[in-house]
Design a protein around this motif. Structure first.
Motif, mmCIF file in Angstrom:
data_model
loop_
_atom_site.group_PDB
_atom_site.id
_atom_site.type_symbol
_atom_site.label_atom_id
_atom_site.label_comp_id
_atom_site.label_asym_id
_atom_site.label_seq_id
_atom_site.Cartn_x
_atom_site.Cartn_y
_atom_site.Cartn_z
ATOM 1 N N GLN A 1 42.652 42.585 46.528
ATOM 2 C CA GLN A 1 41.552 43.814 45.945
ATOM 3 C C GLN A 1 41.945 43.830 44.605
ATOM 4 O O GLN A 1 41.026 44.589 43.840
ATOM 5 C CB GLN A 1 41.935 45.068 46.694
ATOM 6 N N GLY B 1 31.015 43.482 42.548
ATOM 7 C CA GLY B 1 30.257 44.676 42.539
ATOM 8 C C GLY B 1 29.299 44.516 43.412
ATOM 9 O O GLY B 1 29.217 43.942 44.440
ATOM 10 N N TYR C 1 38.388 40.409 40.895
ATOM 11 C CA TYR C 1 36.988 41.051 40.737
ATOM 12 C C TYR C 1 35.961 40.622 42.035
ATOM 13 O O TYR C 1 35.921 39.573 42.022
ATOM 14 C CB TYR C 1 36.209 40.442 39.162
ATOM 15 N N ASN C 2 35.554 41.727 42.511
ATOM 16 C CA ASN C 2 34.843 41.192 43.796
ATOM 17 C C ASN C 2 33.225 41.314 43.505
ATOM 18 O O ASN C 2 32.503 41.282 44.542
ATOM 19 C CB ASN C 2 35.300 42.594 44.974
ATOM 20 N N SER D 1 37.683 45.508 37.929
ATOM 21 C CA SER D 1 36.242 45.775 37.592
ATOM 22 C C SER D 1 36.126 44.972 36.079
ATOM 23 O O SER D 1 34.958 45.013 35.688
ATOM 24 C CB SER D 1 36.009 47.240 37.355
ATOM 25 N N PHE D 2 37.143 44.353 35.564
ATOM 26 C CA PHE D 2 36.838 43.693 34.297
ATOM 27 C C PHE D 2 36.426 42.296 34.594
ATOM 28 O O PHE D 2 37.370 41.375 34.927
ATOM 29 C CB PHE D 2 37.952 43.651 33.606
ATOM 30 N N LYS D 3 35.022 41.902 34.745
ATOM 31 C CA LYS D 3 34.367 40.669 35.051
ATOM 32 C C LYS D 3 34.800 39.717 33.840
ATOM 33 O O LYS D 3 34.767 39.992 32.681
ATOM 34 C CB LYS D 3 33.039 40.659 35.361
#
Ligand SMILES: Nc1ncnc2c1ncn2[C@@H]1O[C@H](COP(=O)(O)OP(=O)(O)OP(=O)(O)O)[C@@H](O)[C@H]1O
Ligand SMILES: Nc1ncnc2c1ncn2[C@@H]1O[C@H](COP(=O)(O)OP(=O)(O)OP(=O)(O)O)[C@@H](O)[C@H]1O
Ligand SMILES: [Mg+2]
Ligand SMILES: [Mg+2]
Lengths: 174, 164, 164, 174
Positions: A63, A69, A66-67, A13-15
């Motif tokens: 996974q 969001g 960073y996907n 989750s860290f872009k």
């Protein structure tokens, strides 16, 4: 020897690039549910070398990248660097057997063609390997798969697991 | 293989008894092999008696079991000390008294090794030397909150998180 | 048998989507059969997307998973309403915002059925209409604290339990 | 219909007779770790009829009888009574199909010779059975084995169980 900083780039989750400076002593990390606290633990394990990607709560290494969001764009690679201080303070020996005051351990994964993943390891910016990481860290007592890293839920698991499973935990320690 | 396991068990078991008594003053804990002659044919029992209670792992409450498991984790860590430790919400089902006992043991151990503890509990936030706040402003991107000191952290433990 | 399961799933799945959106405003949840044609050959997936995030159950954090599981519990309860409910520390890994959302949903449902909730969280203690304190004065015997009102309960959520 | 009181006698950590009055609306139960909060949930399930003694966190029914703690004397029997109000308020029908404003459901277990356990059920002080309890309660929607009773740890279990196990949960509901 202690962890001086954690440098993340597109890790879970860290872009983009995020640096988390760390100090000696007792540090508390807090924040709302789903903010990314446990992803920090996953980043530490990702570099130290867990037994499997399962313990990084991901079905596959992809996974970990960073996907995007809900509305953003997914990244094509992710990187995590553990920065250790390794000074030979008080005249003692360096805990990490490397002649440097600071040791940077970097692991990168890139999304290749047809969804395969290329994984690369760097030690102070020069190419390295998972085996060199493990040898260096085990000598310093910083295993990736021991109970020096207690993930969310580990305490409850240890309390309710069977006697045989608990014996196997001790065998791993031996 | 058997010698190695029994040797490790002897040390870890002493550590466990000492640490359990520290975390639960007045209580007593022991590690016991189900089958001491043939250790690989049986399991390893974690026996614990909180202060004032009868004994037996299956009688323990949720919080009492967690305290026994924490004592075991510390006992294993003492067998093979590491330069740093990461704990993720180990205090979640503890009452304030037990959360405080756990946080203060971490603080004590943080004098000789680095401790990073993810926590939502006020008690643990108060004991820490340094504080890091992580948030996602509704867009799913995690970011660190700069200038997040002790006061801001303790307030988080108190107030609804939304303000972050 | 298959008709019964699909009929129940249809109702519980609608309940789940409605309750998840209530507990996680802006999020979306669904119950999906892995193998809709042959339901008994596959499992039942609980799919949930918190607000602002990409979807997938295995990506969810500890607290986000608990909120999805709570939505499922309420969805099942709505299928077969009961005159009373008992919840034991369902709020233990929730942040204050989510603990508050859960406690206020219990309070809302307590208008039509009795709710008994075991909790250590200040937020939930503040929402309750009545408070019961249980303690064991070190001798292992449980007893109820008489005259334990809202003020005493909220203080418990705050202070170290030892005072009890 | 609601639970008016819980009357315990030597049930798990509750020594002697302890009555816990309950009210309508939202009641919070709090207290230190190990004080006996979850034992209240076990007492409710003990009377309502769980699927097995495993869900009462006891290896056998004997472990439900007060064991004396560190220095006390173990009891030879234990009893739990659920007291329900069952008034036909607002002219509606009574939820429990029994012509009484108050319904007392009592379950007792006694330690017999050679450690065997005698279990007895009473409905408003007259002898009854587990089957009658279950019939009466199921009609009122107060099952002992449904999710109207959520024990400590159930939420986490439901979040991490496999898809097949979750399908079976739904089959139980059907
Ligand atoms: N590859 C990815 N790309 C983007 N976001 C991701 C990725 N992997 C996981 N996430 C997000 O990270 C979030 C989970 O973060 P994490 O588990 O660290 O939360 P947490 O702060 O530990 O919360 P809790 O207090 O509930 O334990 C999820 O909401 C998930 O959507
Ligand atoms: N038969 C028994 N006789 C006496 N004490 C018993 C008996 N069975 C269980 N206990 C005691 O009850 C205690 C557990 O109580 P319980 O699980 O209700 O605690 P709790 O208040 O829910 O705590 P937590 O907050 O940790 O979940 C244990 O300490 C155990 O020793
Ligand atoms: Mg987490
Ligand atoms: Mg409990």
């Amino acid at each position: 020897m202690h962890l001086v900083a954690l440098e993340l780039e597109n890790f879970k989750s860290f872009k983009g690039e995020v640096t988390i400076p760390l100090s000696e002593g007792f540090t508390a990390v807090t924040g709302p549910n789903g903010s990314g606290k446990s992803n920090i633990g996953d980043a530490i394990q990702f570099v130290l070398g867990p037994k499997s990607s399962k313990s990084l709560r991901a079905q596959n290494l992809k996974q970990l990248i960073y996907n995007g969001g809900e509305k953003g764009r997914a990244a094509k690679f992710c990187k995590a660097t553990l920065v250790f201080s390794n000074s030979s303070r008080n005249g003692g020996r360096r805990r990490l057997k490397l002649d440097a005051d600071e040791v940077r351990l970097t692991r990168t994964i890139k999304l290749g063609r047809k969804d395969n993943i290329n994984s690369a390891y760097h030690l102070n910016e020069r190419p390295s390997s998972a085996t060199e990481f493990r040898r260096l860290l085990t000598e310093a007592g910083a295993r990736g798969d021991g109970y020096n890293i207690v993930l969310q839920g580990d305490v409850t698991q240890l309390a309710i697991m069977s006697g045989r499973a608990r014996r196997r935990v001790l065998e791993d320690v031996a | 293989r058997k010698e190695r396991l029994t040797a490790v068990l002897e040390i870890v078991s002493d550590n466990f008894t000492r640490t359990y008594a520290h975390l639960q003053p007045g209580g007593h804990g022991e590690l016991k092999l189900e089958n001491p002659k043939k250790p690989f044919e049986g399991g390893l029992e974690m026996w614990a008696r909180p202060p004032g209670k009868a004994s037996g792992l299956n009688l323990l409450s949720g919080g009492e079991k967690s305290m026994a498991a924490l004592a075991l984790i510390f006992a294993i860590q003492d067998y093979e000390p590491s330069p740093f430790y990461y704990f993720d919400e180990v205090d979640q089902n503890l009452d304030t008294f037990n959360a405080e006992a756990t946080a203060s043991l971490c603080k004590l151990r943080a004098q000789s090794a680095q401790f990073i503890m993810v926590t939502l509990r006020k008690v643990s936030l108060e004991m820490a030397d340094h504080h890091i706040g992580i948030t996602h402003a509704g867009d799913g991107c995690s970011r660190m909150i700069t200038d997040f000191g002790r006061e801001a952290a303790i307030e988080v433990g108190d107030a609804a998180y939304v303000e972050l």
